[in-house]
Motif scaffolding. Structure first.
Motif, short mmCIF file in Angstrom:
data_model
loop_
_atom_site.label_atom_id
_atom_site.label_comp_id
_atom_site.label_asym_id
_atom_site.label_seq_id
_atom_site.Cartn_x
_atom_site.Cartn_y
_atom_site.Cartn_z
N ASN A 131 33.50 40.64 39.96
CA ASN A 131 34.41 40.06 38.97
C ASN A 131 34.00 40.50 37.56
O ASN A 131 32.90 40.18 37.12
N ASN A 140 41.41 36.96 37.70
CA ASN A 140 39.96 37.15 37.70
C ASN A 140 39.24 35.93 37.11
O ASN A 140 38.23 35.46 37.65
N GLN A 191 33.37 37.41 44.43
CA GLN A 191 33.15 37.41 42.99
C GLN A 191 32.06 38.35 42.52
O GLN A 191 31.80 38.46 41.32
#
Length: 622
Positions: A544, A377, A541
């Motif tokens: 994320n 991540n 993302q």
């Protein structure tokens, strides 16, 4: 002394060096169970060393157990006192205040409680009271002693990233230094991961350039030897034209703003006066400069060499232009890697890398590694913009391979340059055959020269060819330029997905803990990371949990534009990249473009203004 306590009470199963620490309630419950166990009837140990009881080295027990508050110690003390006073269990202890001699039962219970208290206290002191290891690692990593490093854990209310409810070994200044170290680590790990790819491209770019330079010198020697062996009277006078021609070939290949049609025409313009004076109208060796210039200017009107100049232009265009583009594309590949090696990361990325790499140190966990999912991540978030290069990088390598495969036959620069002297021979022979007609045409255009027979200087190369580097060496089929290109492209194809898989490669090979091992999840040491793991690229993302990715990176966008441009050049703006050609205009000029209509033997006919259309030069590549 502790060796005598081994058989008194059996310790809980979780109390071992490999177990995770329990909570306070588990401690209290275990203590109650411990003091209520019936004592052994004998003074001998009931638990063999090394089993579930107290190990042979008590100080190694429960090292991972977290420290507890004073009220927990008081709970244990109360339990021990109650046991000794007879208030716990069914057995009463009489005469405790009347004798100084304890019975075996009370001795065991009291010492067992003391042992537990000692273990709790030693765990507290070993786990958090010393920051010695953190200090040593911090000073080693940042080179030299730093003032103000804490000796023992303390509160860290001023920390911005490595925030923890527990006492910490970090200060605000240490956190700032760790932040700098984290950015440096990122650049170092990126440079390390791309070093093999960068070396592959830069080494081959240098090798190709050196090979081309040697090839140009060899082709020049072939041509000079041709004149020396076949036309000795004009060999020395032709030397300047030959040297200038191959010098221009090199300049063009290596990116200079010269045009093939110009230096091809200039070569044949300079060759015609020599051929005229020595073969067509011999004896006029000392004609004036004005007369020689008139002959030179008349060359394009009388066409003494037939279609040979057009054939040379076609072959030079088909071979030089792809080779020039190939070299420029390799240099752009090096530029892409250099740029991505020195990217400036966002504030969010820097803080995330700091939390992943150095925040564990603040809790004394200097040997911990991040969990795999956590690392992915963080790195996929930090390298999200770089991952956008992946499809363009893949297309770049594919286009390089297509162009390399297409550079064969009359598209192979090695074949064209080393056989250039044969076309020069054909051109001279053509002029010699048409000598009578050419003589009449020149007399009409330039008039009749005054004949003054003179002895022309002879070729000085004979007998000393090796001394002057004129020896023709046989070509080794295994060492041809085409074979070297093929080997390079095969190696480069292994890196087609380099930018798309970079984050994963860094975590798997360098940063993250192996599967199944305890790891750091950004806050604690855990068995596994429980947050959602996102994919690669900017779009992935949005969810994320570790790094917030915003906007686009202008540097990456610029690199993408350059890759798109060079891909167009490599492909020739055509689905058939092997159709590189130089198209001749009606004015004798030539435009660099792609065409499938040119014959290998003849020039391409067509109308045009004679202006040169440039589609090769890469702009804004600084």
């Amino acid at each position: 002394m502790l060796a005598g306590f081994v058989g008194f009470r059996r310790f809980p199963q979780w109390c071992s060096a490999n177990s995770l620490p329990p909570d306070r309630e588990t401690w209290r419950r275990s203590a109650r169970e411990l003091v209520s166990q019936p004592p052994s009837s004998s003074g001998e140990s009931q638990v063999p060393p090394g089993e579930a009881g107290v190990p042979e080295q008590p100080r190694n027990l429960c090292r991972q157990i977290a420290p507890f508050e004073n009220r927990d110690r008081r709970a244990f003390s109360s339990a021990c006192n109650a046991r000794r006073a007879g208030t716990v269990g069914s057995t009463t202890w009489e005469g405790a205040t009347r004798t100084l001699m304890m019975d075996a039962q009370t001795w065991r219970a009291g010492c067992c409680c003391l042992l537990l208290l000692a273990l709790v206290g030693s765990t507290r002191s070993e786990g958090v009271q010393s920051c010695e290891e953190v200090r040593k690692l911090f000073q080693w990593r940042l080179v030299g002693a730093v003032k103000g490093l804490p000796d023992s854990p303390r509160a860290g209310p001023d920390l911005q990233v490595c925030i923890s409810k527990k006492p910490t070994c970090c200060t605000r200044k240490m956190e700032e230094r760790y932040q700098t170290a984290a950015r440096q680590d990122m650049q170092e790990v990126l440079q390390s991961s791309s070093s093999t790819l960068k070396f592959l491209i830069s080494r081959n770019a240098a090798a190709f350039q050196e090979t081309l330079e040697n090839l140009i010198r060899q082709a020049e020697n072939y041509t000079s030897i041709f004149f020396c062996n076949s036309y000795r009277n004009m060999a020395l006078e032709a030397t300047a034209s030959v040297q200038e021609f191959f010098s221009d070939v090199g300049l063009y290949l290596f990116g200079a703003d010269v045009h093939p049609e110009e230096f091809v025409n200039r070569f044949f313009d300079g060759l015609f006066p020599l051929v005229y004076n020595h073969l067509i109208s011999p004896g006029v060796t000392d004609s004036s400069l004005e007369y020689s210039e008139c002959i030179r200017m008349a060359r394009r009107d009388v066409s003494p060499f037939g279609n040979i100049p057009q054939r040379v232009m076609g072959q030079m265009g088909r071979s030089l232009l792809p080779s020039r583009t190939f070299l420029q594309a390799l240099n752009l590949g090096i530029e892409v890697i250099n740029t991505t090696d020195h990217l400036h990361f966002s504030r969010e990325c820097s803080r995330a890398v700091l939390r992943m790499q150095y925040c564990p140190h603040c809790q004394g966990l200097t040997l911990s590694k991040p969990c795999m999912g956590y690392c992915l991540n963080v790195m996929r978030g930090c390298l999200a913009h770089m991952a956008e290069l992946n499809p363009h990088w893949h297309a770049y390598i594919r286009s390089l391979g297509e162009l390399s495969d297409a550079m064969h036959g009359t598209y192979d620069i090695e074949h064209v340059l080393l056989n250039f002297h044969l076309l020069v021979n054909d051109a001279v022979m053509q002029a010699h055959l048409d000598a009578q007609k050419l003589s009449e045409q020149i007399n009409k255009i330039c008039g009749r020269p005054i004949r003054t027979p003179t002895q022309s200087p002879r070729c000085s190369f004979e007998g000393s060819k090796e001394k002057h580097g004129m020896k023709i060496s046989p070509r080794n089929g295994e060492e041809t330029l085409a074979n070297r290109r093929k080997e390079f492209i095969n190696s480069l194809r292994l890196y087609r997905t380099f930018y798309g898989g970079l984050a994963d490669e860094l975590c798997v090979n360098e940063l993250a803990a192996a599967d199944g091992l305890p790891c750091w999840d950004g806050e604690h040491i855990v068995k596994s990371y429980t947050q959602r793991v996102v994919g690669n690229g900017i779009k992935a993302q949005s969810g994320n949990p570790e790094v917030k990715v915003r906007g686009t990176d202008p540097v990456i966008n610029q690199i993408i534009d350059k890759l798109k441009h060079v891909i167009q050049l490599l492909q020739g703006r055509s689905p058939k990249p092997n159709k590189w050609e130089l198209q001749m205009g009606s004015g004798g000029g030539m435009a660099e473009q792609v065409s499938g209509e040119c014959d290998d033997e003849d020039g391409c006919g067509g109308s045009g203004s004679g202006e040169v259309k440039r589609t090769l030069k890469i702009t804004d590549c600084s």
